[in-house]
Design an enzyme around this catalytic site. Sequence first.
Site, PDB file in Angstrom:
ATOM      1  N   GLY A  82       0.263  -5.284   1.097  1.00  0.00           N
ATOM      2  CA  GLY A  82      -0.751  -5.190   0.191  1.00  0.00           C
ATOM      3  C   GLY A  82      -0.596  -5.995  -1.013  1.00  0.00           C
ATOM      4  N   ALA A  90       0.894  -1.190   0.252  1.00  0.00           N
ATOM      5  CA  ALA A  90       0.088  -0.106   0.224  1.00  0.00           C
ATOM      6  C   ALA A  90       0.849   1.256   0.076  1.00  0.00           C
ATOM      7  CB  ALA A  90      -0.991  -0.028   1.097  1.00  0.00           C
ATOM      8  N   GLU A 101       3.883  -5.254   7.513  1.00  0.00           N
ATOM      9  CA  GLU A 101       3.202  -4.327   8.068  1.00  0.00           C
ATOM     10  C   GLU A 101       3.565  -3.802   9.703  1.00  0.00           C
ATOM     11  OE1 GLU A 101       0.760  -5.543   4.818  1.00  0.00           O
ATOM     12  OE2 GLU A 101       1.876  -6.648   6.345  1.00  0.00           O
ATOM     13  N   GLU A 115      -1.226  -9.412  -0.281  1.00  0.00           N
ATOM     14  CA  GLU A 115      -2.530  -9.757   0.010  1.00  0.00           C
ATOM     15  C   GLU A 115      -3.397  -9.798  -1.320  1.00  0.00           C
ATOM     16  OE1 GLU A 115      -3.744  -7.633   4.269  1.00  0.00           O
ATOM     17  OE2 GLU A 115      -2.771  -6.309   2.799  1.00  0.00           O
TER      18      GLU A 115
END
Length: 704
Positions: A128, A67, A151, A131
């Site tokens: 992300g 992200a 993270e 993910e």
Amino acid sequence: MGEPADRSVDVSVADGVARLTMRSGSVNALGRDLRRALAAALDRAAADPDVTAVLLLGQPRAFSAGADITEFNRAESHRAESHGADVESAGAGQAGHADGPDLRALVAQVEDFPKPVIAGITGVALGGGLELAMAAHARIAAPEARLGLPEITLGLIPGAGGTVRLPRLVGPGRALAMILTGKDVTAADALRDGLIDAVAEDPGAPGAVTEAIARVNALTARRTRDRGDRIAEAAAAPGTVERLAGAALSKAKDPFAARAAVDAVAAGIEQSFDRGLEVEREKFQERLASAESAAQRHLFAAERAARRPAGLDPEAARPVRRAGVVGAGTMGGGIAMALASAGIPVTVVEAERSALDRGLAQVDKNLAVSVSRGSRSEEDAAALRSLITGSLDYADFADADLVIEAAYEDLGVKRGIFATLDAVARPECTLASNTSYLSIDVIAAGTRLPSRVLGLHFFSPANVMPLVEVVRGAATDAAALATGVATARRIGKTPVVVGVCYGFVGNRMLEVRSAQAEQLLLEGALPGQVDRVLKDFGFRMGPFEMGDMAGLDIGWRNRKAEGTTAPVSDALCEAGRFGQKTGAGYYAYDGREGREDPEVERLIVEVSRTQGVTRRDLSDAEILERLLFPMINEGARILTEGIAERAGDIDVIWVKGYNWPAYRGGPLWYAGHVGHGYVAERLRHYAEQTGDATLLPAGFLAGA
């Protein structure tokens, strides 16, 4: 199928496969524009009858590094402006934003896509990015790919289903290990664990993709009825995840984020997939709003800012093809290992054969330990060792591009070494000192070319600790500075450029803390209480445990040479208590395990009486402030003097070099967190209480 308007995703169709290639910056951060473009391309592929499958691709260096954390910061600003309203983060909120889908919605779109979606992973798939890949129906990775959920290093947890999907692919134990450490894994390990389905030199090659699509289609009947069938429920008994998390949870560098991650994994494994997503979302938002995550996001930005000090010209760096190290002691051997680990041949020079042999034997021992622990293969250890050569002759530095002096901390000794290096090294060779305290300017003044001299202050053990203070002397030129910074980065270190003063940044502040710790003992504290307070704050060791490990006699000798005293430490040394190596220091030892010793309390009380100090009970809160606030004050002075360029540089130094807990952000970030006015007020109070004028607020604290 047509092209989307946003060129952050390239689209092509061949043999029924829509290839969606992300091209957004160097790492394909999943920011708003890329998410929007991917969602639009997926919609087009779903509607196109000629498309039978989708292949998600990135760039050679990055499928996606995750992200866009700047959106996290903007979301937090919005949250603050909304006075605590439930503002969704850009990276892990809900669908329906006017500016496109958030990451959770995009991941769900991939997972629920009506046609097979294959993720072709090159470079890194992190956070992300992983993910997104886990939501695909199959994953192919290049051999050099790295996959992970980092993270927790930002005080966060995965926010787009990572805590729920990863355990279903690799099992809860392996998933917890990845999530709680933030460490990535190789493609080979990912294949072994079930995180990916295949390894291929070119994950986008037609043959590999066709094979993956066939595998997906063969499983369709068993996994398309509903989400629970597609992603099998683990149905673990309550408490299973807590038990598996055990050791990793206790060692976590951010216990708050680690706790949140375990709770999310437990909900997804022990309750249901959907409940796991709900808990993950709640915990992600909680962590995003926390001071601990704000601290670590500050450090993330500060470390990157430190790479760009004023006056640095990266293009001026000279190539380092061969290096030299003066001294085969603990620091010299560690520096040689760090250089060799990056493939740089190193010659280590000592004055005596016995010292050289002893130092190289320690290198061999360190390598053997790393092999026994599985952190290095025997082949890698042998290759590294082959790059390290010992010598008794400085003339063997004649072809070196960089020589680092790591001799005893004595100005006369170091100046003599640099005079010799000045005579034997090529003019283009950069000369660096590993001094912890001494003036680079004075050392350089004794050379014909002071412009090529700088400091490279490594931290012990040098082959492990990530920080290097790059000390820019008054005469240090652009090439020497750039070479020092580039070399530090090449060997995997975090370089921070600092100016010349006694102790530079880190040790100058440490001396202030050490003086306060000594004073606290005189006033009424005991070593165990002081150490516990700092460990409760988040340090791995307290000052007295650290002193015992390093050896109290080192500081004692330095104080005697400088004509200074530390009454309690001096008394311990006079009694022959030098720390772990003598079995007694501030603590008594059986091996490395220390225990509080009544004899130490008796000695401290006697020293207090001799010094005329009336002992009193000291609260934990006062001890913490007396240790930290004077350090912060010294940091303010360092900024005012220009020794450090930014407050963030000081924070990086203390987190990377002195184990300040990252979730506390570093000394100067912490000062802002508790309030500059409060720190200044307490410093004035302690200055009046102790009669120590050096505690009066300085620098940016003076007016607070």
